[in-house]
Design a protein around this motif. Structure first.
Motif, PDB file in Angstrom:
ATOM      1  N   GLU A   1      -7.603  33.544  -0.939  1.00 29.64           N
ATOM      2  CA  GLU A   1      -8.203  34.635  -2.219  1.00 29.64           C
ATOM      3  C   GLU A   1      -7.559  35.100  -2.900  1.00 29.64           C
ATOM      4  O   GLU A   1      -8.638  34.629  -4.091  1.00 29.64           O
ATOM      5  CB  GLU A   1      -8.646  36.345  -1.017  1.00 29.64           C
ATOM      6  N   GLU A   2      -6.322  34.824  -3.201  1.00 21.62           N
ATOM      7  CA  GLU A   2      -5.029  34.739  -3.734  1.00 21.62           C
ATOM      8  C   GLU A   2      -5.213  33.597  -4.704  1.00 21.62           C
ATOM      9  O   GLU A   2      -5.014  33.946  -5.717  1.00 21.62           O
ATOM     10  CB  GLU A   2      -3.721  34.903  -3.269  1.00 21.62           C
ATOM     11  N   GLN A   3      -5.206  32.482  -3.603  1.00 22.25           N
ATOM     12  CA  GLN A   3      -5.349  30.514  -4.423  1.00 22.25           C
ATOM     13  C   GLN A   3      -7.057  30.987  -5.211  1.00 22.25           C
ATOM     14  O   GLN A   3      -6.329  30.488  -6.586  1.00 22.25           O
ATOM     15  CB  GLN A   3      -5.159  30.097  -3.664  1.00 22.25           C
ATOM     16  N   ALA A   4      -7.743  31.465  -4.833  1.00 18.36           N
ATOM     17  CA  ALA A   4      -8.860  30.993  -5.800  1.00 18.36           C
ATOM     18  C   ALA A   4      -9.302  32.105  -7.067  1.00 18.36           C
ATOM     19  O   ALA A   4      -9.392  31.800  -7.755  1.00 18.36           O
ATOM     20  CB  ALA A   4      -9.998  31.110  -4.433  1.00 18.36           C
ATOM     21  N   ALA A   5      -8.175  32.875  -6.500  1.00 20.68           N
ATOM     22  CA  ALA A   5      -8.700  33.629  -7.264  1.00 20.68           C
ATOM     23  C   ALA A   5      -8.672  33.900  -9.025  1.00 20.68           C
ATOM     24  O   ALA A   5      -9.033  34.089 -10.217  1.00 20.68           O
ATOM     25  CB  ALA A   5      -7.791  36.054  -7.588  1.00 20.68           C
ATOM     26  N   PRO A   6      -7.427  33.115  -9.367  1.00 19.31           N
ATOM     27  CA  PRO A   6      -6.847  32.694 -10.689  1.00 19.31           C
ATOM     28  C   PRO A   6      -8.328  31.797 -11.306  1.00 19.31           C
ATOM     29  O   PRO A   6      -8.591  31.681 -12.699  1.00 19.31           O
ATOM     30  CB  PRO A   6      -5.339  31.759 -11.347  1.00 19.31           C
ATOM     31  N   VAL A   7      -8.568  30.560 -10.525  1.00 14.62           N
ATOM     32  CA  VAL A   7      -9.966  30.071 -10.974  1.00 14.62           C
ATOM     33  C   VAL A   7     -11.409  31.247 -11.105  1.00 14.62           C
ATOM     34  O   VAL A   7     -11.613  30.876 -12.935  1.00 14.62           O
ATOM     35  CB  VAL A   7     -10.209  29.080  -9.861  1.00 14.62           C
ATOM     36  N   LEU A   8     -11.225  32.043 -10.556  1.00 13.07           N
ATOM     37  CA  LEU A   8     -12.801  33.129 -10.475  1.00 13.07           C
ATOM     38  C   LEU A   8     -12.535  34.127 -12.093  1.00 13.07           C
ATOM     39  O   LEU A   8     -13.025  34.079 -13.103  1.00 13.07           O
ATOM     40  CB  LEU A   8     -13.176  34.004  -9.666  1.00 13.07           C
ATOM     41  N   THR A   9     -10.619  34.202 -12.601  1.00 14.96           N
ATOM     42  CA  THR A   9     -10.420  35.101 -13.593  1.00 14.96           C
ATOM     43  C   THR A   9     -10.936  34.467 -15.036  1.00 14.96           C
ATOM     44  O   THR A   9     -11.342  34.706 -15.646  1.00 14.96           O
ATOM     45  CB  THR A   9      -8.915  35.230 -13.750  1.00 14.96           C
ATOM     46  N   PHE A  10     -10.187  32.738 -15.064  1.00 16.91           N
ATOM     47  CA  PHE A  10     -10.666  32.006 -15.785  1.00 16.91           C
ATOM     48  C   PHE A  10     -11.848  31.826 -15.891  1.00 16.91           C
ATOM     49  O   PHE A  10     -12.356  31.402 -17.171  1.00 16.91           O
ATOM     50  CB  PHE A  10      -9.852  30.474 -15.043  1.00 16.91           C
ATOM     51  N   LEU A  11     -13.109  31.746 -15.266  1.00 17.77           N
ATOM     52  CA  LEU A  11     -14.380  31.524 -15.080  1.00 17.77           C
ATOM     53  C   LEU A  11     -15.068  32.553 -15.832  1.00 17.77           C
ATOM     54  O   LEU A  11     -16.011  32.425 -16.525  1.00 17.77           O
ATOM     55  CB  LEU A  11     -15.017  31.142 -14.436  1.00 17.77           C
ATOM     56  N   THR A  12     -14.756  33.544 -15.619  1.00 18.46           N
ATOM     57  CA  THR A  12     -15.763  34.984 -15.891  1.00 18.46           C
ATOM     58  C   THR A  12     -14.226  35.849 -17.122  1.00 18.46           C
ATOM     59  O   THR A  12     -13.888  37.593 -16.873  1.00 18.46           O
ATOM     60  CB  THR A  12     -15.631  36.367 -14.815  1.00 18.46           C
ATOM     61  N   SER A  13     -13.380  35.221 -17.846  1.00 17.40           N
ATOM     62  CA  SER A  13     -12.508  35.824 -18.973  1.00 17.40           C
ATOM     63  C   SER A  13     -13.010  35.974 -19.626  1.00 17.40           C
ATOM     64  O   SER A  13     -12.638  36.548 -20.749  1.00 17.40           O
ATOM     65  CB  SER A  13     -11.637  34.701 -19.358  1.00 17.40           C
ATOM     66  N   LYS A  14     -14.734  35.183 -20.302  1.00 16.65           N
ATOM     67  CA  LYS A  14     -15.384  35.652 -21.678  1.00 16.65           C
ATOM     68  C   LYS A  14     -15.350  37.610 -21.723  1.00 16.65           C
ATOM     69  O   LYS A  14     -15.484  38.224 -21.006  1.00 16.65           O
ATOM     70  CB  LYS A  14     -16.474  35.551 -21.226  1.00 16.65           C
ATOM     71  N   ALA A  15     -14.768  38.130 -23.095  1.00 15.68           N
ATOM     72  CA  ALA A  15     -14.559  38.952 -23.574  1.00 15.68           C
ATOM     73  C   ALA A  15     -15.963  39.802 -24.206  1.00 15.68           C
ATOM     74  O   ALA A  15     -16.498  38.505 -25.215  1.00 15.68           O
ATOM     75  CB  ALA A  15     -12.926  39.544 -23.828  1.00 15.68           C
ATOM     76  N   ALA A  16     -15.497  40.399 -25.000  1.00 18.67           N
ATOM     77  CA  ALA A  16     -16.706  40.845 -26.217  1.00 18.67           C
ATOM     78  C   ALA A  16     -16.384  40.336 -27.324  1.00 18.67           C
ATOM     79  O   ALA A  16     -16.932  40.462 -28.363  1.00 18.67           O
ATOM     80  CB  ALA A  16     -16.188  42.127 -26.321  1.00 18.67           C
ATOM     81  N   ASP A  17     -15.372  40.662 -27.799  1.00 14.54           N
ATOM     82  CA  ASP A  17     -14.884  38.949 -29.295  1.00 14.54           C
ATOM     83  C   ASP A  17     -14.066  38.481 -28.400  1.00 14.54           C
ATOM     84  O   ASP A  17     -13.396  37.709 -27.705  1.00 14.54           O
ATOM     85  CB  ASP A  17     -14.198  39.938 -30.534  1.00 14.54           C
ATOM     86  N   THR A  18     -13.710  36.572 -29.571  1.00 13.80           N
ATOM     87  CA  THR A  18     -12.880  35.392 -29.357  1.00 13.80           C
ATOM     88  C   THR A  18     -11.869  36.392 -29.068  1.00 13.80           C
ATOM     89  O   THR A  18     -10.794  35.176 -28.148  1.00 13.80           O
ATOM     90  CB  THR A  18     -13.184  35.140 -30.688  1.00 13.80           C
ATOM     91  N   ALA A  19     -10.726  37.060 -29.691  1.00 11.69           N
ATOM     92  CA  ALA A  19      -9.548  37.830 -29.583  1.00 11.69           C
ATOM     93  C   ALA A  19      -9.388  38.058 -28.196  1.00 11.69           C
ATOM     94  O   ALA A  19      -8.343  37.827 -27.197  1.00 11.69           O
ATOM     95  CB  ALA A  19      -8.714  38.409 -30.457  1.00 11.69           C
ATOM     96  N   GLY A  20     -10.387  38.277 -27.478  1.00 13.76           N
ATOM     97  CA  GLY A  20     -10.366  39.191 -26.639  1.00 13.76           C
ATOM     98  C   GLY A  20     -10.656  38.256 -25.296  1.00 13.76           C
ATOM     99  O   GLY A  20      -9.519  38.099 -24.370  1.00 13.76           O
ATOM    100  N   THR A  21     -10.840  36.961 -25.853  1.00 11.00           N
ATOM    101  CA  THR A  21     -11.445  36.302 -24.842  1.00 11.00           C
ATOM    102  C   THR A  21     -10.271  35.021 -24.645  1.00 11.00           C
ATOM    103  O   THR A  21      -9.941  35.179 -23.853  1.00 11.00           O
ATOM    104  CB  THR A  21     -12.929  35.233 -25.235  1.00 11.00           C
ATOM    105  N   LEU A  22      -9.504  35.304 -25.229  1.00 15.25           N
ATOM    106  CA  LEU A  22      -8.843  34.212 -25.916  1.00 15.25           C
ATOM    107  C   LEU A  22      -6.782  35.362 -24.833  1.00 15.25           C
ATOM    108  O   LEU A  22      -6.536  34.664 -24.561  1.00 15.25           O
ATOM    109  CB  LEU A  22      -8.324  34.026 -27.094  1.00 15.25           C
ATOM    110  N   GLU A  23      -6.814  36.244 -25.006  1.00 14.79           N
ATOM    111  CA  GLU A  23      -5.628  37.011 -24.607  1.00 14.79           C
ATOM    112  C   GLU A  23      -6.170  36.691 -23.141  1.00 14.79           C
ATOM    113  O   GLU A  23      -5.235  36.927 -22.151  1.00 14.79           O
ATOM    114  CB  GLU A  23      -5.948  39.042 -24.929  1.00 14.79           C
TER     115      GLU A  23
END
Length: 495
Positions: free
Chosen positions: A239-261
């Protein structure tokens, strides 16, 4: 004497996975290709028409990210007297031929080289609903520059192209991601280049658009049941190894700056990941300077197309409006174009890495989208038909049709049996003809022609009362010298 066996007639059927295209469809595609070419040309790209056949060696790995070496193409061997010879294949896309062309002619081409290409490609895959073995692609690529301005330009051009062909703003979105960011995530997980499970993780991520976040989570860990009930083994990550991938795939935020952060958090201290984020930041700034806001183009880490093939930014054009599927359920139309940066393709020929970025539009899917939106004429417009009242006066009718054609009006003389005039009008109706021209013996003697507005006539016959017939005539008698002017007037009134 034995009876000679009669040779069976061939079956008149289209080969499986292929289809025939008739008049209106061919015209619609031609007009779309012309419109797309106009946008590409305006951006400074030059046309290239390369061979439909390449050597198997030049094509290289078939169908990016498909693990079926030497499959997926229509190939044959050209043998000499010794039985040896090169393997040839129909091109499966327009990018692999570009790599060969650039490597072969690079000393004569400008750098960067900007080209567009349009035409059919062939894939020897299992056909399915809406999935054919021959289809049209429409590509534009820039070879020879690593500048992110080239990537931003491709995205802007894709946006302009969609709007030019009839997809309005709000009905599409160009989404941008970067393979380097994912490499940074994998690096942060401890999966370096060459790690045994790295390719398995990439293949799993590539299924994100099909199985979603939970499906990817299951496939990265213990596995999942697919729609058919079959169990698919997972990669076996914790679960710990898979978490960063899922974080990456779902990292879209309300604006570009938030997504990049969010992406910076996902890649941690990875240098390659930081490089990918910086490239996305550059692309976003360049697009914003050109007036392309997030309503048209946005940074979206969930775009995972061809991750084994692309080396940097990747992008996909998705149509966001809803359609009804074959079961009457609402769903989004989906992707019609995609591309990205592929800096390793030309290297196969030259030994040196040559940066390149491009986009490919699926013309058939785009046409289907416009039909769904009602933006393509469902009823084709046929030619003006000059009817034949006297077969001995064919020269007169040919003179009429020549005048119409010379005036830029599509026209033809009826070439069937002229004995039954009703059949001539039935023919014109089947051809979707807008106008019929009639000149019998009396008209010839009086120097006039009858011109019948077939479209108006059909509408009146369907809906009008007798009084309306009198008020809106659909047939006109005009001097023979006014033939072209009257036909043009009727065509203009029909729109």
């Amino acid at each position: 004497m034995a009876k000679v066996k009669k040779q069976p007639r061939p079956k008149a059927i289209t080969p499986k996975g292929f289809r025939d295209y008739f008049g209106a469809e061919v015209t619609q595609r031609t007009e779309m290709l012309h419109a797309i070419a106009g946008v590409y040309h305006r951006y400074g790209f030059d046309a290239l028409e390369s061979s439909a056949v390449e050597t198997v060696e030049a094509l290289g790995k078939f169908l990016p990210d498909v693990d079926r070496p030497n499959e997926g193409v229509f190939a044959w061997q050209e043998t000499d007297e010794s039985g040896q010879g090169d393997w040839m294949a129909l091109r499966y896309d327009l990018t692999a031929p570009l790599a060969r062309v650039y490597a072969q002619h690079r000393n004569d081409l400008p750098t960067p080289y900007r080209r567009y290409a349009m035409g059919p490609v062939w894939r020897n895959e299992k056909p399915g609903p809406g999935r054919y073995r021959q289809f049209y692609q429409c590509d534009a690529d820039t070879v020879g520059t690593a500048s992110m301005a080239a990537d931003a330009e491709i995205c802007a051009m894709l946006s302009d192209t969609l709007e030019t062909v009839g997809i309005p703003r709000g009905d599409y979105l160009v989404r941008v991601n970067n393979r380097k960011v994912l490499n940074g995530v994998l690096e942060a997980m401890g999966l370096e280049e060459g790690a045994a499970s790295r390719d398995d993780v990439l293949r799993t991520i590539d299924k994100f658009d099909k199985v979603g976040e939970e499906g990817v989570h299951q496939l990265l860990t213990k596995g999942r049941l697919d729609a058919s009930g079959a169990y698919i083994d997972g990669v076996g990550l914790s679960e710990e190894q898979a978490a960063p991938v899922l974080t990456f795939l779902t990292s879209k935020a309300a604006d570009t700056a938030g997504t990049l952060e969010n992406l910076r958090a996902a890649v941690g201290d990875s240098k390659i990941g930081a490089e990918g984020i910086a490239e996305l930041e550059q692309i976003g700034a360049l697009l914003a300077a050109g007036g392309y806001g997030p309503d048209r183009i946005e940074i979206d880490p969930s775009v995972v197309r061809g991750l084994g093939y692309y080396t940097g930014p990747v992008f996909e054009a998705e149509l966001t409006f809803e359609i009804l599927d074959e079961k009457g359920r609402k769903r989004q139309f989906g992707s019609v174009a995609g591309g990205g940066r592929y800096d390793g393709l030309v290297k196969r020929f030259t030994g040196q890495e040559v940066p390149a970025v491009g986009v490919s539009i699926g013309v058939d899917r785009l046409l289907a989208a416009l039909r769904e939106k009602g933006r393509l004429a469902t009823q084709p417009t046929g030619p003006v038909v000059v009817t034949v009242m006297d077969r001995d006066r064919m020269a007169d009718y040919q003179a009429m049709v020549t005048e119409l054609r010379n005036a830029g009006i599509r026209a033809e003389v009826y070439l069937g049996n002229p004995k039954n005039f009703g059949n001539q009008l039935k023919y014109a109706d089947k051809r979707h003809s807008p106008v019929a021209v009639i000149e019998g013996g009396d008209e010839k003697e009086n120097g006039v022609v009858q011109i019948k507005d077939l479209i108006l006539g059909a509408k009146i016959a369907e809906n009008a009362t007798l009084e309306e017939w009198k008020e809106r005539p659909s047939q006109f008698e005009v001097p023979r010298t006014d033939l072209v002017a009257k036909v043009r007037e009727i065509l203009e009134s029909q729109g």
